[in-house]
Design an enzyme around this catalytic site. Sequence first.
Site: not given
Ligand code: ZN
Length: 311
Positions: A97, A115, A172, A192
């Site tokens: 991200h 996150e 991740h 992605r």
């Molecule tokens: Zn994530």
Amino acid sequence: MGEMIFLQPVFKEVLWGGDKLQTMFGYSIPSNHTGEGWMISAHPKGDCQITEGSYKGETLSWLWKNHRELFGGLDGEVFPLLVKIIDAKDHLSIQVHPDDAYAAVHENGALGKTECWYVLDCEPDSTIVVGHNAKTKEELKAMIAEKRWMDLIQIRPLHKGDFFQINPGTVHAIRGGSVILEIQQSSDITYRLYDYDRLQDGKPRELHLDKSIDVIRCPHEDAATESQAETGEGFTSTRLVSCPFYTVTKVHVSGTAVFSQNQPFQMISVFEGEGFFDKKPVKKGMNFLIPSGYGSYTVTGNLEFMVSSVN
Ligand code: ZN
């Protein structure tokens, strides 16, 4: 005073999802490919409805817009956080991200995404991807160009109760066989990197290699987390992380404990056991908000929950 805010989760069907939101937590889910329950969310792609009380039927985004006093009068166009339960029956794609600065420029002013994950359950020998092995951007680009995915990613063993902080720029992926409580910035921006060459409706899902390379930090560094437990009358609490976007604290109550709500708002995620928050019965899988000015509250029972708040 005020009242606690209970919300209807929004469920997301995805390729890699399962049925644990039903089998573990009793939610009625749309199918046995349900990968995410957005439990506390005001995001436009899943805006939770309030299920009881004075604001019944309104959404969390409506509450944020019209009753900012319940959130301590915080600034900001959008409710800043999002709580999910993720049921990964199969692997999620390897992803990364952006931070707020990159997302602001490249994603129409959207928030970036920091996150964190608390492992609610996992199968024996489960693993998770956090980090990568490229020492420099040049090495990263070469490994991606040569599709040396297994050399690139860091795969780690996973256990129930593990906690990870995933800062922007961290490669991740949640892997199959795990159920995760995720607390994050309210953002849906994901780049992605690799999707195990899987097909969806006969086609591979889109990759975002250039943006991924832009934002991946080299070399990888694990984010700082905490684990110092404090005990008090009827409870043990452990702060897990405090970052610019949120603080997350794990609490175990056995018997009766009194807490004070002294933050702009608190998000509560009950993940083990059952009991009462004041007079309200709660159990594993329930997520709700305690608004600003609520004052002190009494928790009784034998239960574990996460308290998340903005900083
Ligand atoms: Zn994530």
